[in-house]
Design an enzyme around this catalytic site. Structure first.
Site, mmCIF file in Angstrom:
data_model
loop_
_atom_site.group_PDB
_atom_site.id
_atom_site.type_symbol
_atom_site.label_atom_id
_atom_site.label_comp_id
_atom_site.label_asym_id
_atom_site.label_seq_id
_atom_site.Cartn_x
_atom_site.Cartn_y
_atom_site.Cartn_z
ATOM 1 N N SER A 150 56.754 45.672 6.828
ATOM 2 C CA SER A 150 56.356 47.076 6.951
ATOM 3 C C SER A 150 57.535 47.995 6.665
ATOM 4 C CB SER A 150 55.829 47.368 8.358
ATOM 5 O OG SER A 150 54.540 46.862 8.515
ATOM 6 N N ASP B 65 48.827 54.946 6.922
ATOM 7 C CA ASP B 65 49.374 54.278 8.107
ATOM 8 C C ASP B 65 48.705 54.828 9.364
ATOM 9 O OD1 ASP B 65 51.588 53.017 9.872
ATOM 10 O OD2 ASP B 65 52.222 52.527 7.838
ATOM 11 N N ALA C 221 47.763 43.347 -0.330
ATOM 12 C CA ALA C 221 48.922 42.966 -1.140
ATOM 13 C C ALA C 221 48.581 41.912 -2.177
ATOM 14 C CB ALA C 221 50.050 42.477 -0.237
ATOM 15 N N ASP D 98 63.950 64.363 11.727
ATOM 16 C CA ASP D 98 64.352 63.819 10.432
ATOM 17 C C ASP D 98 63.291 64.040 9.353
ATOM 18 O OD1 ASP D 98 66.597 62.979 11.747
ATOM 19 O OD2 ASP D 98 66.009 60.858 11.837
ATOM 20 N N HIS E 120 54.015 53.387 14.257
ATOM 21 C CA HIS E 120 54.261 52.697 12.993
ATOM 22 C C HIS E 120 54.439 53.645 11.809
ATOM 23 C CE1 HIS E 120 53.451 49.826 9.667
ATOM 24 N NE2 HIS E 120 53.920 48.926 10.518
ATOM 25 N N VAL F 31 49.188 45.664 -7.671
ATOM 26 C CA VAL F 31 49.906 46.200 -6.513
ATOM 27 C C VAL F 31 51.297 45.571 -6.450
ATOM 28 C CG1 VAL F 31 49.960 46.280 -3.990
ATOM 29 C CG2 VAL F 31 47.816 46.698 -5.208
#
Length: 473
Positions: free
Chosen positions: A296, A70, A243, A79, A108, A248
């Site tokens: 996403s 990413d 994708a 976190d 992102h 995948v």
């Protein structure tokens, strides 16, 4: 320009627009300052509705590494304390450990990471305790060291690898989209990732041939790859690469009612499963939070479930992990697999608890088989295996020989001479016989005078008076 060249140019053009959104709905991104208590935790409706809190009764992802390819993950987010186990920058423009937020949408990667493996945090007054109720939406058991505030991910005991890439705009590091993706996949595999989350995509279903080897490498190393289907609002009317790569696990998006999202999803035959993609929340770099939408965000939910399965059954193959997720999904839309929901809506509890027959075949296909059929042996590999020379074929004709000269026989040379001499003797004999016959004929005297019995010239009697040759005239 040939048709193949034009297709490659269109593919390259589409991939240059590769976005870190798989695609994220920027319009739906609402940034907020850190909150106290569990106001953000309460917004994670998918933990209960997708069966994740029930799945935590079986597994929380311990011992599994998940790579997040990413825009970089901010490991300093409260976190994500203790979550990152390593990382790398593939772009050439980020930090070496992959934790710098880069690219067109730098936030992102952190949003994705917190949804996948966030562990929440303790409130500032330090009076609250980690949640001990595994069945509640507030978090898994106390043993997971999950704080009551902030975002808790689907696999809070998993570890993350941050693989930063620069996508969506011109890369100051110089590497193109086409170069970064396969390099990122290979790095993730080589550094122990058992699951790879790719919340990005292009507007083209095609991918460069240079990607084949990297995704084949992941398949051969038994790694689960989960990728976003893309969003219509981001221009992805149909599912785009990566994708679309066989094998995948592609994730489509659902709206808040559990129906295929109009904006935060796309459609295509490669979709495997659908998960929540609207009204999502996640962590932002520098400790903030945001509401967002898109496949996403649906992708790390499914990747987290894959981590739960791999933690529960470490020896289970990637094909079996994917098969367990898609076969336990709740059928939606038209009966059976369809281009909006794939095999159905994610059911994490069933994926962890149901009896699922084992399989050796990935229900979403195989990149190895695809290459064999479609690339026709043209796959460029870094180290092609040496192919032994085929054995010689068994000859079907006798082996050729060279003639050897032999000394002529005396009998063979004598035959022509005998024939010639024979004909010569015969010819001479004929001549001699003819001569002797002629000679004999000439020596024989005539009967009754020199002119024969009837007088000179053989005249008949009385025709001419004869003269007396004995009397002088």
């Amino acid at each position: 320009m040939t048709r193949a060249t034009a297709r490659r140019r269109r593919t390259a053009s589409a991939l240059m627009a590769l976005a870190l959104a798989g695609g994220m709905s920027t319009a739906a991104l609402t940034v907020a300052v850190p909150a106290h208590a569990d106001s953000w935790r309460d917004k994670e409706y998918w933990l209960a509705e997708s069966g994740i809190t029930k799945a935590w009764e079986v597994s929380k992802g311990a011992g599994v590494k998940v790579a997040v390819i990413d825009s970089g993950v901010d490991g300093q987010h409260p976190d994500l304390a203790g979550v990152l186990a390593g990382g790398a920058d593939i772009s050439g423009a980020g930090s070496a450990n992959g934790q710098e937020s880069i690219g067109a949408k730098p936030e992102h990667g952190t949003l994705v990471a917190t949804m996948l493996a966030g562990r929440g945090h303790q409130p500032t007054d330090a009076t609250a305790k980690p949640s001990a109720s595994p069945g509640s939406a507030s978090g898994p058991a106390a043993g997971a060291a999950v704080g009551p505030d902030g975002i808790v991910g689907v696999a809070p005991e998993a570890q993350l690898l941050s693989v930063s890439t620069w996508l969506g705009s011109a890369n100051p590091g110089g590497k193109s989209d086409q170069d970064q993706i396969p390099e990122a996949v290979r790095w993730a595999v080589d550094n122990g990732a058992r699951v790879i989350n790719i919340s990005l995509g292009s507007t083209s279903p095609e991918w460069p041939q240079s990607w084949d080897a990297a995704f084949l490498y992941a398949e051969q190393k038994d790694v689960v790859i989960v990728a976003a289907a893309g969003n219509r609002v981001g221009g992805n009317v149909q599912v785009g690469a990566p994708a679309t790569i066989p094998g995948v696990l592609t994730v489509a998006g659902l709206d808040r009612t559990g129906t295929a999202s109009v904006d935060s999803s796309s459609q295509g035959i490669s979709i495997g499963v659908a998960a929540p993609a609207e009204d999502l929340v996640g962590g932002m770099p520098a400790g903030g939070y945001a509401e967002w939408a898109g496949t996403s965000g649906a992708t790390p939910i499914v990747a987290g479930v894959a981590a739960l399965i791999r933690s529960k059954w470490p020896e289970m193959s990637a094909s079996q992990v994917i098969n367990r997720i898609v076969t336990t999904a709740k059928d939606a839309g038209v009966p059976g697999k369809d281009p909006l929901y794939g095999f159905g809506v994610l059911n994490a509890e069933a994926a962890l608890k149901a009896d699922v027959p084992e399989t050796k075949v990935n229900p979403l296909g195989s990149i190895s088989e695809w290459i064999r059929v479609h690339r026709r042996g043209n796959l460029a590999t870094t180290a092609p295996a040496a192919v032994p020379a085929p054995p010689s074929a068994v000859p079907t004709l006798p082996e050729a020989t060279v003639p050897v000269a032999e000394k002529p026989s005396q009998l063979d040379s004598a035959v022509p001479a005998v024939v010639v001499l024979g004909f010569a003797c015969l010819f001479v004999g004929i001549i001699v016989a003819a001569a002797l016959q002629l000679r004999a004929a000439m020596r024989t005297p005539p009967k009754d005078g020199p002119d024969g019995p009837d007088g000179p010239d053989g005249a008949e009697p009385g025709a001419v008076d004869s003269l007396d040759s004995s009397t002088p005239t």
